[in-house]
Write a protein that holds these residues in place. Structure first.
Motif, short mmCIF file in Angstrom:
data_model
loop_
_atom_site.label_atom_id
_atom_site.label_comp_id
_atom_site.label_asym_id
_atom_site.label_seq_id
_atom_site.Cartn_x
_atom_site.Cartn_y
_atom_site.Cartn_z
N ALA A 155 0.83 -1.21 0.00
CA ALA A 155 0.00 0.00 0.00
C ALA A 155 0.86 1.25 0.00
CB ALA A 155 -0.93 -0.01 1.21
N MET A 156 1.91 1.26 0.82
CA MET A 156 2.76 2.45 0.90
C MET A 156 3.53 2.67 -0.39
SD MET A 156 2.01 3.89 3.67
CE MET A 156 3.31 5.12 3.80
N GLU A 157 3.94 1.59 -1.04
CA GLU A 157 4.62 1.76 -2.33
C GLU A 157 3.68 2.40 -3.34
OE1 GLU A 157 7.01 -0.82 -5.74
OE2 GLU A 157 5.87 -1.86 -4.19
N MET A 158 2.42 1.95 -3.38
CA MET A 158 1.46 2.55 -4.30
C MET A 158 1.24 4.02 -3.98
SD MET A 158 -1.44 -0.44 -4.70
CE MET A 158 -2.36 0.52 -5.93
N LEU A 159 1.10 4.34 -2.70
CA LEU A 159 0.85 5.72 -2.29
C LEU A 159 2.05 6.63 -2.53
CD1 LEU A 159 -1.04 4.91 1.00
CD2 LEU A 159 -2.02 6.25 -0.87
N LEU A 160 3.25 6.13 -2.26
CA LEU A 160 4.44 6.96 -2.30
C LEU A 160 5.06 7.08 -3.68
CD1 LEU A 160 6.17 5.76 1.00
CD2 LEU A 160 4.96 7.92 0.64
N THR A 161 4.80 6.09 -4.56
CA THR A 161 5.43 6.12 -5.88
C THR A 161 4.44 6.26 -7.03
OG1 THR A 161 5.36 3.73 -6.30
CG2 THR A 161 7.21 4.57 -4.98
N GLY A 162 3.17 5.96 -6.79
CA GLY A 162 2.20 5.99 -7.88
C GLY A 162 2.31 4.80 -8.80
N ARG A 163 3.00 3.73 -8.38
CA ARG A 163 3.22 2.57 -9.24
C ARG A 163 1.90 1.92 -9.66
NH1 ARG A 163 4.17 -3.08 -9.05
NH2 ARG A 163 3.87 -3.30 -6.80
N TRP A 164 1.86 1.49 -10.92
CA TRP A 164 0.68 0.81 -11.46
C TRP A 164 0.74 -0.68 -11.17
CZ3 TRP A 164 -3.61 2.79 -13.95
CH2 TRP A 164 -3.59 4.17 -14.20
N LEU A 165 -0.43 -1.24 -10.87
CA LEU A 165 -0.58 -2.69 -10.71
C LEU A 165 -1.48 -3.21 -11.81
CD1 LEU A 165 0.46 -1.95 -7.83
CD2 LEU A 165 -1.17 -3.63 -6.94
N GLU A 166 -1.02 -4.23 -12.51
CA GLU A 166 -1.90 -4.90 -13.46
C GLU A 166 -2.89 -5.76 -12.68
OE1 GLU A 166 -1.94 -4.07 -16.60
OE2 GLU A 166 -0.29 -2.71 -16.15
N ALA A 167 -3.92 -6.23 -13.35
CA ALA A 167 -5.04 -6.90 -12.67
C ALA A 167 -4.58 -8.12 -11.88
CB ALA A 167 -6.09 -7.31 -13.71
N GLU A 168 -3.69 -8.91 -12.45
CA GLU A 168 -3.26 -10.13 -11.77
C GLU A 168 -2.56 -9.81 -10.46
OE1 GLU A 168 -0.47 -14.08 -12.56
OE2 GLU A 168 -1.05 -12.80 -14.23
N GLU A 169 -1.71 -8.78 -10.45
CA GLU A 169 -1.03 -8.42 -9.21
C GLU A 169 -2.01 -7.84 -8.20
OE1 GLU A 169 2.79 -5.93 -7.41
OE2 GLU A 169 2.24 -5.67 -9.53
N ALA A 170 -2.96 -7.03 -8.68
CA ALA A 170 -3.97 -6.47 -7.77
C ALA A 170 -4.76 -7.59 -7.10
CB ALA A 170 -4.90 -5.54 -8.54
N ALA A 171 -5.07 -8.63 -7.85
CA ALA A 171 -5.79 -9.76 -7.27
C ALA A 171 -4.90 -10.52 -6.28
CB ALA A 171 -6.26 -10.70 -8.38
N ARG A 172 -3.62 -10.63 -6.60
CA ARG A 172 -2.70 -11.35 -5.71
C ARG A 172 -2.59 -10.67 -4.36
NH1 ARG A 172 1.44 -11.39 -8.87
NH2 ARG A 172 2.93 -10.01 -7.85
N TRP A 173 -2.62 -9.35 -4.33
CA TRP A 173 -2.51 -8.61 -3.07
C TRP A 173 -3.86 -8.44 -2.38
CZ3 TRP A 173 1.98 -9.22 -1.54
CH2 TRP A 173 3.11 -9.00 -2.32
N GLY A 174 -4.95 -8.87 -3.03
CA GLY A 174 -6.24 -8.83 -2.38
C GLY A 174 -7.05 -7.58 -2.63
N ILE A 175 -6.63 -6.74 -3.57
CA ILE A 175 -7.45 -5.58 -3.93
C ILE A 175 -8.70 -6.04 -4.66
CG2 ILE A 175 -7.54 -3.48 -5.35
CD1 ILE A 175 -4.57 -3.10 -4.81
N VAL A 176 -8.55 -7.10 -5.45
CA VAL A 176 -9.63 -7.62 -6.29
C VAL A 176 -10.01 -9.02 -5.81
CG1 VAL A 176 -10.21 -8.35 -8.63
CG2 VAL A 176 -8.89 -6.26 -8.28
N ASN A 177 -11.31 -9.30 -5.78
CA ASN A 177 -11.78 -10.64 -5.40
C ASN A 177 -11.56 -11.66 -6.50
OD1 ASN A 177 -13.55 -8.59 -3.83
ND2 ASN A 177 -13.84 -10.49 -2.71
N HIS A 178 -12.00 -11.31 -7.72
CA HIS A 178 -11.95 -12.25 -8.84
C HIS A 178 -11.66 -11.50 -10.13
CE1 HIS A 178 -13.69 -15.33 -6.24
NE2 HIS A 178 -14.66 -14.49 -5.94
N LEU A 179 -10.93 -12.15 -11.03
CA LEU A 179 -10.66 -11.63 -12.36
C LEU A 179 -11.41 -12.45 -13.41
CD1 LEU A 179 -6.78 -11.08 -12.32
CD2 LEU A 179 -8.58 -9.38 -11.91
N TYR A 180 -11.87 -11.75 -14.46
CA TYR A 180 -12.58 -12.41 -15.55
C TYR A 180 -12.15 -11.79 -16.88
CZ TYR A 180 -15.66 -13.89 -11.76
OH TYR A 180 -16.15 -14.42 -10.60
#
Length: 261
Positions: A155-180
């Motif tokens: 979370a802090m990396e996203m906030l401090l750097t503005g780094r983008w997460l692709e859908a698969e990584e977002a799901a891996r960290w738990g931001i997303v429940n399911h990908l389709y």
């Protein structure tokens, strides 16, 4: 006549809300106020049990605050309307499930909007970021929410750097429940919305109030508030016809019929 930037459709007990503001579904003050009215009315309508929020098209869910509107005079601290930015994240008493179907780019206030939902589904081409740092401002709601939802350092990396997460990584960290796949996203989101709409609304209300109330409490203090029926939704549930219906349906080996009372 100006076309509304927020489209709504009722499907039985489900309210579909589509943010439709070309080119990118960015939110200005007027759009935020409309969204607040939509979600307030959803909250207050006993016939509606679940909301499903998405963006128009297949490229953008929402990039958040409309910087062009801001340049034309929309104040960043202006009147966002009931429910705050996007109508969801500060809406009091919203005790019904909300699903976000993220169909594309989801960043800044758009990610904060998605985080205000209870369940996040996403297309496999979606992407996520908090780029506010690059424009010299703070992602305020995300700074509160995100470190509680995913590992602190991510979370802090996203906030401090503005780094983008692709859908698969977002799901891996738990931001997303399911990908389709993109062409299946809305069908899957509607299926989940229908599943929730068939469930016990008083239980959903109790769950949401318990989760909100317990966030700032120690475990035993939260349990005491529940067992002593100090939460309005819990008190309503324990005294409801639906509570008896659940037990009867189990004993009679049939599906329960939830009335929400």
């Amino acid at each position: 006549m100006t076309q509304s930037p927020v489209k709504t459709e009722r499907r039985g007990a489900v309210l579909e809300v589509t943010l439709d503001r070309p080119k990118a579904n960015a939110i200005d003050l007027e759009t935020s106020r409309i969204m607040g009215e939509v979600f307030r009315d959803f909250r207050d309508d006993p016939a509606l049990r679940v909301a499903l929020l998405t963006g128009a098209g297949d490229k953008f869910f929402c990039p958040g605050w409309d910087l062009k509107a801001a340049a034309d005079g929309d104040a960043v601290d202006g009147d966002y309307g009931v429910g705050g930015f996007g109508g969801l994240q500060e809406l009091r008493g919203l005790n019904k499930p909300v699903i976000a179907a993220v169909n594309g780019i989801c960043c800044g206030g758009g990610l904060e909007l998605a985080l205000s939902a209870d369940i996040i589904l996403a297309a496999d081409h979606a992407s996520f970021a908090l780029p506010e740092i690059r424009s010299g401002t703070v992602a305020d709601a995300a700074s509160v929410k995100l470190p509680k939802r995913i590992p602190y350092h991510i979370a802090m990396e996203m906030l401090l750097t503005g780094r983008w997460l692709e859908a698969e990584e977002a799901a891996r960290w738990g931001i997303v429940n399911h990908l389709y796949p993109g062409d299946r996203l809305m069908a899957e989101a509607r299926a989940m919305a229908d599943q929730l709409a068939s469930g016990p609304p008083l239980v959903y209300a109790a769950i949401k109030e318990i989760v909100r109330d317990a966030e700032a409490l120690r475990f035993q203090d939260a349990m005491n508030r529940i067992t002593k029926r100090q939460l309005a939704t819990v008190d309503t549930l324990y005294a409801s016809e639906d509570q008896l219906e659940g037990a009867r349906a189990f004993a009679e080996k049939r599906d329960p019929v939830w009335k929400g009372k």
